[in-house]
Enzyme design. Structure first.
Site, PDB file in Angstrom:
ATOM      1  N   PHE A 126       0.863  -1.179   0.000  1.00  0.00           N
ATOM      2  CA  PHE A 126       0.000   0.000   0.000  1.00  0.00           C
ATOM      3  C   PHE A 126       0.897   1.225   0.000  1.00  0.00           C
ATOM      4  O   PHE A 126       1.555   1.534   0.996  1.00  0.00           O
ATOM      5  CB  PHE A 126      -0.937   0.053   1.204  1.00  0.00           C
ATOM      6  CG  PHE A 126      -1.839   1.256   1.146  1.00  0.00           C
ATOM      7  CD1 PHE A 126      -2.958   1.251   0.340  1.00  0.00           C
ATOM      8  CD2 PHE A 126      -1.540   2.409   1.856  1.00  0.00           C
ATOM      9  CE1 PHE A 126      -3.770   2.378   0.241  1.00  0.00           C
ATOM     10  CE2 PHE A 126      -2.340   3.542   1.764  1.00  0.00           C
ATOM     11  CZ  PHE A 126      -3.467   3.518   0.958  1.00  0.00           C
ATOM     12  N   ASP A 156       9.535   2.881   1.737  1.00  0.00           N
ATOM     13  CA  ASP A 156       8.340   3.655   2.046  1.00  0.00           C
ATOM     14  C   ASP A 156       8.116   3.585   3.551  1.00  0.00           C
ATOM     15  O   ASP A 156       7.566   2.622   4.073  1.00  0.00           O
ATOM     16  CB  ASP A 156       7.134   3.084   1.288  1.00  0.00           C
ATOM     17  CG  ASP A 156       5.841   3.853   1.566  1.00  0.00           C
ATOM     18  OD1 ASP A 156       5.801   4.606   2.562  1.00  0.00           O
ATOM     19  OD2 ASP A 156       4.876   3.676   0.805  1.00  0.00           O
ATOM     20  N   LYS A 158       2.833  11.447   6.733  1.00  0.00           N
ATOM     21  CA  LYS A 158       1.983  11.267   7.906  1.00  0.00           C
ATOM     22  C   LYS A 158       2.499  12.000   9.142  1.00  0.00           C
ATOM     23  O   LYS A 158       2.236  13.166   9.322  1.00  0.00           O
ATOM     24  CB  LYS A 158       1.757   9.788   8.157  1.00  0.00           C
ATOM     25  CG  LYS A 158       0.945   9.126   7.035  1.00  0.00           C
ATOM     26  CD  LYS A 158       0.334   7.827   7.426  1.00  0.00           C
ATOM     27  CE  LYS A 158      -0.399   7.166   6.269  1.00  0.00           C
ATOM     28  NZ  LYS A 158      -1.573   7.927   5.785  1.00  0.00           N
TER      29      LYS A 158
END
Length: 404
Positions: A145, A230, A259
């Site tokens: 993801f 990531d 984030k």
């Protein structure tokens, strides 16, 4: 069942009346928050064990971050990268130092950071490695993801994210996550990068086998391929280290961050790499109106300074041990498996008991907010400011839900 659970049905219905149905939120309407707790419009408090998918690593409204935002709001919020502002250099320098890299490219969202990483890797492949024009490939993992843009869903294996959004962007090879042999076979002379999550969050906090990440690092070095990590969800203290790669003694060629970098206040993402990688970009080839804006830089610089103390990494390690001990005690009592690192856990509930969605609804009724992912799997990712007592409370509520 859900209608019975709604404490604020009018507010929930009003929120969804004019909204595209791209999310299926729990029926709670939050109006305020502090630390690890949120309060709904009826005044009921909930322990937040999702923390905005790790965007709130430092809790809601951390005083230092709020102060940085307030101070910057009184001075300057946006210039665009057409000019240099006084918060930019500090942010880039301090984030680069935290990452152990030479350069930083600020963006806004995690998906933008991934798209940036893909573009940079391809350009590096053509200009530095010498891959023939238009032939660059990037190897990714099943269950990944990395976001939901058109290019990113092109290499997703999640039908919900991918189906009916074609035609898809070419140039990607997908191999099983954690399978170093399959990865080795997929890398060829036109491979410019391997793009991986060091821990797969959306898939259910899946931790790769020991030795996998070091093996990836060695393979990329030997084959002259960029290793792109990531760390948008796993990074910035979540796993007990600044970056999850550190837990395996691995340093990638490129970090993708987001984030928590925005402190739960503004969207901030970044790509960090050395000059021989990020240096391939030239003016006009990539950019963002809001990327690296003054408000974002002011908040994110304070985030970097909080991480530089090591306090939050230590909290994640120590409290994570408590969390995982409590969760492992529930295996065989409704839980089938527990995975994760630090204050991050993926829990597989016995599907004969309930789905992940049902478990989250029942936890909500008991004052704990969590999020399901696939099937009977839920994720816990509380703010790193959570206390030992609050962790015990969350585990106790989960135990009660599992016991029926």
């Amino acid at each position: 069942m859900i209608e019975d659970m709604l404490r604020t049905p009018a507010a929930v219905q009003d929120a969804e009346r004019h909204t595209a149905h791209n999310y299926h939120p729990l029926p709670v309407v939050i109006s305020s928050a502090e630390g690890a707790w949120v309060t709904d419009v009826d005044g009921r408090r909930y322990l937040d064990c999702l923390a905005g998918y790790s965007a709130l690593n430092f809790g809601h409204r951390h005083p230092a971050l709020i102060a940085a935002a307030h101070a910057q709001l009184d001075k300057l919020t946006l210039t665009s990268r057409a000019f240099i502002h006084d918060q930019f250099a500090d942010f880039c320098r301090e984030l680069a130092a935290l990452c152990g890299k030479e350069l930083v490219l600020p963006m806004n969202t995690g998906a933008e950071a991934v798209e940036t990483g893909i573009k940079v890797a391809r350009k590096w492949g053509y200009q530095v490695k010498g891959v023939p024009a238009g032939q660059a490939t990037i190897v990714v993992a099943e269950g990944n993801f990395h976001g939901r843009t058109t290019t990113i869903v092109s290499f997703s294996t999640d039908d919900d994210a991918r189906a009916d959004f074609g035609p898809y962007t070419p140039g990607f090879k997908i191999v099983p996550y954690g399978d170093l042999t399959a990865l080795t076979e997929a890398v060829d002379e036109n491979t410019v990068a391997v793009l991986l999550e060091p821990i797969q969050g959306e898939q259910g906090v899946v931790v790769p086998p020991a030795g996998y990440l070091p093996g990836v690092r060695q393979l990329c070095t030997e084959r002259n391929v960029l290793f792109i990590a990531d760390e948008i969800q796993s990074g910035l203290g979540r796993t007990g280290a600044t970056f999850a790669c550190e837990l395996e003694g691995v340093v990638p060629d490129m970090y993708l961050l987001g984030k928590a970098l925005g402190g739960g206040i503004v969207p901030v993402s970044a790509v960090a790499a050395d000059a021989d990688v990020l240096g391939v970009l030239r003016p006009g080839q990539h950019g963002s109106t809001f990327g690296g804006n003054p408000l974002a830089c002011a908040v994110a610089t304070e985030v970097v300074r909080l991480l530089a103390t090591g306090e939050f990494q230590r909290r994640s390690t120590e409290l994570g041990e408590r969390l995982h001990a409590g969760l492992h005690a529930l295996i065989g009592k409704g839980l089938v498996a527990v995975r994760g690192r630090g204050l991050w856990a993926g829990l597989d509930i016995d599907p004969a008991l309930m789905s992940g969605r049902e478990a989250c609804e029942r936890l909500m009724e008991r004052g704990v907010l969590a999020k399901d992912t696939h099937g009977s799997t839920i994720r816990l990712a509380p703010p790193l400011t959570i206390t030992a007592e609050e962790i015990d409370h969350a585990v106790a509520q989960l135990a009660a839900v599992l016991a029926g």
